[in-house]
Scaffold this motif. Structure first.
Motif, mmCIF file in Angstrom:
data_model
loop_
_atom_site.group_PDB
_atom_site.id
_atom_site.type_symbol
_atom_site.label_atom_id
_atom_site.label_comp_id
_atom_site.label_asym_id
_atom_site.label_seq_id
_atom_site.Cartn_x
_atom_site.Cartn_y
_atom_site.Cartn_z
ATOM 1 N N ASP A 2 72.952 6.305 -37.529
ATOM 2 C CA ASP A 2 72.929 5.400 -36.608
ATOM 3 C C ASP A 2 73.002 5.779 -35.156
ATOM 4 O O ASP A 2 72.931 5.178 -34.285
ATOM 5 N N GLU A 3 73.225 7.177 -34.889
ATOM 6 C CA GLU A 3 73.594 7.651 -33.431
ATOM 7 C C GLU A 3 72.035 8.405 -33.095
ATOM 8 O O GLU A 3 72.201 9.024 -31.998
ATOM 9 N N HIS A 4 71.303 8.544 -33.719
ATOM 10 C CA HIS A 4 70.038 9.375 -33.490
ATOM 11 C C HIS A 4 69.300 8.639 -32.372
ATOM 12 O O HIS A 4 68.648 7.430 -32.344
ATOM 13 N N GLU A 5 69.183 9.348 -31.261
ATOM 14 C CA GLU A 5 68.347 8.873 -29.895
ATOM 15 C C GLU A 5 68.140 10.108 -29.051
ATOM 16 O O GLU A 5 69.007 10.984 -28.701
ATOM 17 N N PRO A 6 66.735 10.325 -28.871
ATOM 18 C CA PRO A 6 66.357 11.629 -28.157
ATOM 19 C C PRO A 6 66.724 11.901 -26.863
ATOM 20 O O PRO A 6 67.068 12.962 -26.413
ATOM 21 N N VAL A 58 87.990 18.730 -7.127
ATOM 22 C CA VAL A 58 87.142 18.696 -8.238
ATOM 23 C C VAL A 58 85.685 18.290 -7.848
ATOM 24 O O VAL A 58 84.553 18.931 -8.451
ATOM 25 N N LEU A 59 85.649 17.488 -6.908
ATOM 26 C CA LEU A 59 84.626 16.992 -6.440
ATOM 27 C C LEU A 59 83.692 17.997 -5.502
ATOM 28 O O LEU A 59 82.497 18.400 -5.639
ATOM 29 N N ILE A 60 84.390 18.870 -4.913
ATOM 30 C CA ILE A 60 83.830 20.032 -4.082
ATOM 31 C C ILE A 60 83.250 21.172 -5.111
ATOM 32 O O ILE A 60 82.217 21.357 -5.081
ATOM 33 N N ARG A 61 84.146 21.458 -6.149
ATOM 34 C CA ARG A 61 83.738 22.548 -7.196
ATOM 35 C C ARG A 61 82.484 21.707 -7.897
ATOM 36 O O ARG A 61 81.579 22.434 -8.317
ATOM 37 N N GLY A 62 82.302 20.682 -8.128
ATOM 38 C CA GLY A 62 81.305 19.976 -8.889
ATOM 39 C C GLY A 62 80.164 20.161 -7.984
ATOM 40 O O GLY A 62 79.055 20.147 -8.704
ATOM 41 N N LYS A 63 80.119 19.747 -6.739
ATOM 42 C CA LYS A 63 78.962 19.725 -5.777
ATOM 43 C C LYS A 63 78.361 21.001 -5.967
ATOM 44 O O LYS A 63 77.078 21.124 -6.102
ATOM 45 N N VAL A 64 78.967 22.111 -5.813
ATOM 46 C CA VAL A 64 78.300 23.517 -5.862
ATOM 47 C C VAL A 64 77.822 23.681 -7.379
ATOM 48 O O VAL A 64 76.831 24.124 -7.523
ATOM 49 N N ALA A 65 78.594 23.441 -8.492
ATOM 50 C CA ALA A 65 78.105 23.485 -10.153
ATOM 51 C C ALA A 65 77.190 22.615 -10.300
ATOM 52 O O ALA A 65 75.796 23.254 -10.789
ATOM 53 N N ARG A 66 76.846 21.362 -9.454
ATOM 54 C CA ARG A 66 75.744 20.690 -9.773
ATOM 55 C C ARG A 66 74.453 21.135 -9.360
ATOM 56 O O ARG A 66 73.374 21.223 -9.690
ATOM 57 N N ASN A 67 74.479 21.775 -8.108
ATOM 58 C CA ASN A 67 73.358 22.273 -7.561
ATOM 59 C C ASN A 67 72.887 23.488 -8.295
ATOM 60 O O ASN A 67 71.598 23.898 -8.142
ATOM 61 N N ALA A 68 73.599 23.985 -9.323
ATOM 62 C CA ALA A 68 73.142 25.216 -10.274
ATOM 63 C C ALA A 68 72.748 24.482 -11.490
ATOM 64 O O ALA A 68 72.296 25.200 -12.303
ATOM 65 N N SER A 69 72.956 23.233 -11.794
ATOM 66 C CA SER A 69 72.525 22.708 -13.071
ATOM 67 C C SER A 69 71.228 22.172 -13.303
ATOM 68 O O SER A 69 70.674 21.811 -12.310
ATOM 69 N N ASP A 70 70.764 22.666 -14.391
ATOM 70 C CA ASP A 70 69.325 22.285 -14.587
ATOM 71 C C ASP A 70 69.250 20.863 -15.692
ATOM 72 O O ASP A 70 68.142 20.387 -16.332
ATOM 73 N N GLY A 71 70.407 20.411 -15.924
ATOM 74 C CA GLY A 71 70.404 19.288 -16.812
ATOM 75 C C GLY A 71 70.532 19.611 -18.333
ATOM 76 O O GLY A 71 70.657 18.665 -19.097
ATOM 77 N N THR A 72 70.505 20.919 -18.799
ATOM 78 C CA THR A 72 70.671 21.099 -20.033
ATOM 79 C C THR A 72 72.084 21.014 -20.603
ATOM 80 O O THR A 72 72.913 21.069 -19.679
ATOM 81 N N ILE A 73 72.415 20.793 -21.795
ATOM 82 C CA ILE A 73 73.864 20.678 -22.271
ATOM 83 C C ILE A 73 74.677 21.934 -22.017
ATOM 84 O O ILE A 73 75.905 21.804 -21.391
ATOM 85 N N ASN A 74 74.165 23.077 -22.110
ATOM 86 C CA ASN A 74 74.982 24.356 -21.634
ATOM 87 C C ASN A 74 75.387 24.215 -20.168
ATOM 88 O O ASN A 74 76.358 24.646 -19.801
ATOM 89 N N GLN A 114 82.847 19.535 -25.230
ATOM 90 C CA GLN A 114 81.788 19.362 -26.253
ATOM 91 C C GLN A 114 80.933 18.285 -26.133
ATOM 92 O O GLN A 114 81.194 17.218 -26.008
ATOM 93 N N ILE A 115 79.624 18.533 -25.968
ATOM 94 C CA ILE A 115 78.612 17.605 -25.662
ATOM 95 C C ILE A 115 77.442 18.057 -26.684
ATOM 96 O O ILE A 115 77.118 19.140 -26.704
ATOM 97 N N ILE A 116 76.853 17.020 -27.384
ATOM 98 C CA ILE A 116 75.864 17.098 -28.134
ATOM 99 C C ILE A 116 74.608 16.190 -27.850
ATOM 100 O O ILE A 116 74.878 15.307 -27.499
ATOM 101 N N ASN A 117 73.526 16.391 -28.321
ATOM 102 C CA ASN A 117 72.402 15.425 -28.303
ATOM 103 C C ASN A 117 72.682 14.440 -29.226
ATOM 104 O O ASN A 117 73.022 14.809 -30.515
ATOM 105 N N ALA A 118 72.570 13.264 -29.127
ATOM 106 C CA ALA A 118 72.847 12.157 -30.037
ATOM 107 C C ALA A 118 71.773 12.349 -31.243
ATOM 108 O O ALA A 118 71.960 12.037 -32.054
ATOM 109 N N ASN A 119 70.423 12.948 -30.914
ATOM 110 C CA ASN A 119 69.588 13.049 -31.936
ATOM 111 C C ASN A 119 70.055 13.942 -33.063
ATOM 112 O O ASN A 119 69.495 14.090 -34.022
ATOM 113 N N ASP A 120 70.957 14.882 -32.647
ATOM 114 C CA ASP A 120 71.673 15.957 -33.445
ATOM 115 C C ASP A 120 72.765 15.590 -34.185
ATOM 116 O O ASP A 120 73.433 16.134 -35.035
ATOM 117 N N SER A 121 72.952 14.325 -34.196
ATOM 118 C CA SER A 121 74.483 13.829 -34.766
ATOM 119 C C SER A 121 74.342 13.562 -36.163
ATOM 120 O O SER A 121 72.978 13.342 -36.553
#
Length: 213
Positions: free
Chosen positions: A123-127, A78-94, A112-119
């Motif tokens: 009580d859960e709105h947070e940018p 999991v960590l090895i696959r994640g290391k490769v995937a993290r290098n290609a991630s820009d931090g966006t939810i997708n 499923q991940i959502i922005n707290a601001n879109d909840s």
């Protein structure tokens, strides 16, 4: 080609028997060739992260700069696959969902991940926060990852300054509504335990250690 095949190809000047001296020599050579072939086949198979074990898996991890720590082979994959995937991630939810699904080798739709601001909750709105509404429980349980360890993986993928507000441990189980019998993949399991959903919940090992990420 076996030793018997080699022996049969000898000229008639030789005794074509496995009990003859030359026959015994061919058997020894055949055994060595079989052993080498088996070793080469295993080497080729263990180049695949899903098949590699022990030191061979360590080598794959070192190639991408991922330490093993005290992780099992399953978690280390999991960590090895994640290391490769993290290098290609820009931090966006997708990209986060893509990286997590690649790490755990699960379906994109299992997360499923959502922005707290879109909840929907006021009580859960947070940018600068995210809410993990659904996590791949089956994939986590199969490799032996705890909730804390899953959050460590998420934390290594999310953008800097973004907080994980909370995680919902949702299962895939649903009850029938009204008089309609539940017969989908989310209903009660059959006797063979193949079909049927699962309640929310995640096994946490007694040794819930910090991952080397």
């Amino acid at each position: 080609m076996s030793a018997k095949d080699f022996i049969q190809k000898l000229t008639d000047a030789f005794t074509k028997s496995e009990k003859s001296n030359i026959g015994k020599l061919f058997i020894i050579v055949d055994q060595q060739i079989t052993s080498i072939t088996s070793a080469l086949k295993k080497t080729e198979e263990w180049r695949d992260i899903d098949n590699a074990q022990g030191k061979a898996l360590n080598n794959l991890g070192e190639n991408v700069g991922q330490n093993r720590g005290q992780t099992t082979d399953e978690v280390y994959r999991v960590l090895i696959r994640g290391k490769v995937a993290r290098n290609a991630s820009d931090g966006t939810i997708n990209k986060m969902i893509h990286a997590i699904s690649k790490s755990l080798n699960c379906k994109y739709t299992d997360i499923q991940i959502i922005n707290a601001n879109d909840s929907n909750s006021d009580d859960e709105h947070e940018p600068a926060a995210i809410i993990i509404k659904k996590i791949p429980l089956k994939a986590l349980n199969e490799v032996g990852l705890s909730t804390n360890q899953f959050l460590q993986i998420v934390d290594s993928i999310k953008a800097g300054g973004v907080r994980v507000a909370y995680v919902t441990l949702e299962g895939s189980f649903s009850f029938a509504q009204g008089a309609i019998e539940e017969v989908s993949q989310e209903g009660f399991s059959e006797l063979d335990q193949i079909l049927g959903g699962m309640l929310g919940g995640l096994f946490t090992p007694g040794n819930d250690y910090k991952l080397p990420i």
